[in-house]
Design a protein around this motif. Structure first.
Motif, PDB file in Angstrom:
ATOM      1  N   ILE A 147       0.848  -1.194   0.000  1.00 51.28           N
ATOM      2  CA  ILE A 147       0.000   0.000   0.000  1.00 51.28           C
ATOM      3  C   ILE A 147       0.884   1.244   0.000  1.00 51.28           C
ATOM      4  N   LEU A 201      -7.337  -6.759   3.297  1.00 48.19           N
ATOM      5  CA  LEU A 201      -7.455  -5.334   3.028  1.00 48.19           C
ATOM      6  C   LEU A 201      -8.860  -4.868   3.384  1.00 48.19           C
ATOM      7  N   VAL A 203      -5.311  -2.543   6.830  1.00 50.49           N
ATOM      8  CA  VAL A 203      -4.912  -3.941   6.833  1.00 50.49           C
ATOM      9  C   VAL A 203      -5.240  -4.514   8.206  1.00 50.49           C
TER      10      VAL A 203
END
Length: 109
Positions: free
Chosen positions: A11, A47, A42
């Motif tokens: 990310i 996710l 997370v």
């Protein structure tokens, strides 16, 4: 609950040095916020994406997505995406962009 540091790093790499984005430990995991509004996070190896109420049904139709349910009460406007559905960076990036775009449209906190 620990979170997948590898997913968190992916990310970070996708968003780069975006100044409006901050990280914060939340829900036993790690969240990424835009102007104080959670965009993605997370938890464990999954996710969490804030898609907004109007986009929930479309998001749930995507592979690996289910309604976010952290406390026994499903939250419309939020989805959880399984790690197996995030194998390629393009798919992960699309989810991150969706969450970031939604959070960026909210009033700053």
């Amino acid at each position: 609950m620990a979170y997948d540091e590898g997913l968190a790093q992916r990310i970070r790499e996708h968003v780069g040095a975006e100044s409006a984005l901050t990280e914060k430990r939340m829900f036993g995991g790690l969240s990424f916020l835009v102007h104080g509004n959670m965009a993605v996070g997370v938890i464990g190896d999954e996710l969490i994406v804030r898609v907004g109420p109007d986009a929930t049904d479309a998001a749930l139709a995507r592979p690996g997505a289910r309604l976010f349910d952290f406390s026994g009460r499903p939250m419309r406007g939020w989805v959880t995406v399984t790690n197996s559905a995030l194998a390629d960076d393009t798919t992960l990036g699309a989810w991150i962009d969706h969450g970031r775009d939604f959070a960026a449209g909210l009033p700053a906190k």
